[in-house]
Design an enzyme around this catalytic site. Structure first.
Site, PDB file in Angstrom:
ATOM      1  N   ARG A 129       0.779  -1.137  -0.029  1.00 41.68           N
ATOM      2  CA  ARG A 129       0.102  -0.065  -0.060  1.00 41.68           C
ATOM      3  C   ARG A 129       0.859   1.288  -0.042  1.00 41.68           C
ATOM      4  NH1 ARG A 129      -4.887  -1.722   3.970  1.00 41.68           N
ATOM      5  NH2 ARG A 129      -6.526  -1.955   2.249  1.00 41.68           N
TER       6      ARG A 129
ATOM      7  N   LYS B 155     -15.577 -14.700   6.644  1.00 43.14           N
ATOM      8  CA  LYS B 155     -17.375 -14.439   6.979  1.00 43.14           C
ATOM      9  C   LYS B 155     -18.187 -14.660   5.829  1.00 43.14           C
ATOM     10  CE  LYS B 155     -17.296 -12.372  11.528  1.00 43.14           C
ATOM     11  NZ  LYS B 155     -17.483 -10.844  11.848  1.00 43.14           N
TER      12      LYS B 155
ATOM     13  N   GLY C 142      -6.477  -6.084   0.394  1.00 41.62           N
ATOM     14  CA  GLY C 142      -6.415  -6.528   1.561  1.00 41.62           C
ATOM     15  C   GLY C 142      -5.752  -7.842   1.572  1.00 41.62           C
TER      16      GLY C 142
ATOM     17  N   GLY D 243     -12.370  -4.061   1.430  1.00 36.63           N
ATOM     18  CA  GLY D 243     -13.586  -3.544   1.324  1.00 36.63           C
ATOM     19  C   GLY D 243     -13.941  -2.791   0.200  1.00 36.63           C
TER      20      GLY D 243
HETATM   21  C1  3PG Z   1      -8.642  -1.816   4.986  1.00 36.07           C
HETATM   22  O1  3PG Z   1      -7.843  -2.097   5.397  1.00 36.07           O
HETATM   23  O2  3PG Z   1      -9.714  -2.443   4.585  1.00 36.07           O
HETATM   24  C2  3PG Z   1      -8.800  -0.282   4.569  1.00 36.07           C
HETATM   25  O3  3PG Z   1      -7.406   0.413   5.069  1.00 36.07           O
HETATM   26  C3  3PG Z   1      -9.852   0.391   5.285  1.00 36.07           C
HETATM   27  O4  3PG Z   1      -9.715   0.201   6.958  1.00 36.07           O
HETATM   28  P1  3PG Z   1     -10.842  -0.284   7.728  1.00 36.07           P
HETATM   29  O5  3PG Z   1     -11.375  -1.362   7.294  1.00 36.07           O
HETATM   30  O6  3PG Z   1     -10.455  -0.313   8.917  1.00 36.07           O
HETATM   31  O7  3PG Z   1     -11.582   1.041   7.530  1.00 36.07           O
HETATM   32 MG    MG Z   2     -11.406  -3.367   5.874  1.00 36.99          MG
END
Ligand code: 3PG
Ligand code: MG
Length: 402
Positions: free
Chosen positions: A44, A209, A359, A383
């Site tokens: 990232r 999940k 992720g 996400g």
């Molecule tokens: C992630 O890792 O999904 C993003 O950096 C957003 O983080 P968060 O899900 O804690 O909002």
């Molecule tokens: Mg997240």
């Protein structure tokens, strides 16, 4: 939507530019407490470098802000961005000033002292309750403080665009705002995959999940030729099919939902036929490959098995478009990495376009030492990319469009 190129065209030398980045990097979980933390995947941080370099080299005073983890609105040393500032400096090849707070005296002084072409990283945004507050006024007040630091706002935090947070949603309402190259690229790729995927379109989902993936499964089912399900979430589907899953991860309240998804999918949801079952969640646990009809009552499945990998790889091999989100097993532990590796390798071989959805799956690609360039696109947002594919409005993108 104005872009970083537009801003560079306007000229930024000597101007303060606030860059929202997603530097929420994973750390090595095997480092004992008290030792210096070790970033296990800096993907990232590398992804936002082009934006930071372009601004730095154009003489801007670059103020970078990010969240890390999920601290509860107050400083928590466990989630300091200090090690990330050090890594960012190494990657940039120029030192990064680190502020010990986000909008406090340390940050204010660092912003004041910032020189042309210098980069400053503020402390974790989420050390401030205003960042994630659901209250518009509280978020707004924090956004006012952040916005006061800069002349311009650039969002290149694709991984956080699905969050209605102060630094994502409210700061751009207060400053001239621009989309960074990473955000632009991510949105372009996801738009292509969701609006006009070349068929056959195969989606691979994993992770723990079902409830997290329900919306995306519902949105994708009408579009895909095959939906391959592995990871912890496969056990709720297997249970819905009538299998006993032992001590494996199970969302009992989702069994009926999984059953109806399986009916709706009419054979297009493909589940594992074998799994690696272990006595406990540990790299040293006794484990063996078992057929899904024979998962022992006292074991838990921690990876998909080799027959499943072969079935998944065949489906992937026929695809022209693949979207993959979520590991097939606990890839961080060597005995349970083969499923994720096998699926990832199959994706690298397709004669088509592949997207790795952020992720954990992006981290898996790099942690397992796979060739990043063999994938069409590796997203920095887990996400965020799922919510894009669900068809949701992303607050960070909407804020840039205003
Ligand atoms: C992630 O890792 O999904 C993003 O950096 C957003 O983080 P968060 O899900 O804690 O909002
Ligand atoms: Mg997240």
């Amino acid at each position: 939507m104005k872009t970083l190129d537009d801003l560079l065209g306007e000229g930024v030398s000597g101007r303060r530019v606030f860059v929202r980045a997603d530097l929420n990097v994973p750390f090595d979980k095997n480092i004992p407490q008290g030792n210096a933390p070790v970033i296990s995947d800096d993907g990232r941080a590398r992804a936002v470098l082009p934006t930071l370099i372009a601004l730095r080299d154009a003489g801007a005073r670059v103020i970078v802000a990010s969240h890390l983890g999920r601290p509860k609105g107050a400083p928590d040393p466990k989630y300091t961005l200090a090690p990330v500032a050090a890594r960012l400096g190494e990657l940039l090849g120029s030192s990064v000033v680190f502020a010990g707070d986000t909008v406090g005296p340390s940050a204010a002084a660092a912003v004041e002292d910032l020189q042309d072409g210098q980069v400053l990283l503020l402390e974790n945004l989420r050390f401030n309750a205003g960042e994630t507050s659901k209250d518009d006024a509280e978020r707004g007040a924090f956004a006012d403080q952040l916005a006061a630091f800069a002349d311009y706002y650039v969002d290149d935090a694709f991984g956080a665009v699905h969050r209605k947070h102060a630094s994502v949603h409210d700061v751009p309402a207060r400053l001239p705002h621009y989309a960074g190259g990473l955000v632009l690229k991510e949105v372009e790729v996801l738009k292509k995959v969701s609006e006009s995927p070349e068929q056959p379109y195969v989606v691979v989902l994993g992770g723990s999940k079902v409830s997290d993936k329900l919306a995306v499964i519902q949105a994708l089912l009408p579009k895909v030729d095959k939906l391959l399900v592995g990871g912890g979430m496969c056990f709720t589907f297997l249970k819905a099919q009538g299998h006993e899953v032992g001590k494996s991860l199970l969302e009992a309240e989702m069994i009926d939902t999984c059953r109806s998804l399986l009916e709706q999918a009419d054979g297009r949801i493909v589940l594992p036929v074998d799994v690696v079952a272990a006595t406990e969640f540990s790299a040293d646990a006794d484990h063996s490959v078992v057929d899904i009809a024979e998962i022992p009552a006292d074991r838990l499945g921690l990876d998909i098995g080799p027959k499943s990998v072969a079935i998944f790889a065949e489906a992937i091999g026929s695809a022209k478009t693949v979207f993959w989100n979520g590991p097939m097993g606990v890839f961080e532990l060597a005995p349970f990495a083969a499923g994720t590796r096998g699926v990832a390798e199959a994706i690298t071989k397709i004669d088509g376009f592949s997207v790795v959805g952020g992720g954990d799956s992006a981290a898996a690609v790099r942690t397992l030492g796979l060739d990043e360039s063999a994938f069409g696109h590796i997203s920095t947002g887990g996400g965020a990319s799922l919510e894009y594919l669900e068809g949701k409005t992303l607050p960070g993108v909407a804020a840039l469009e205003k």
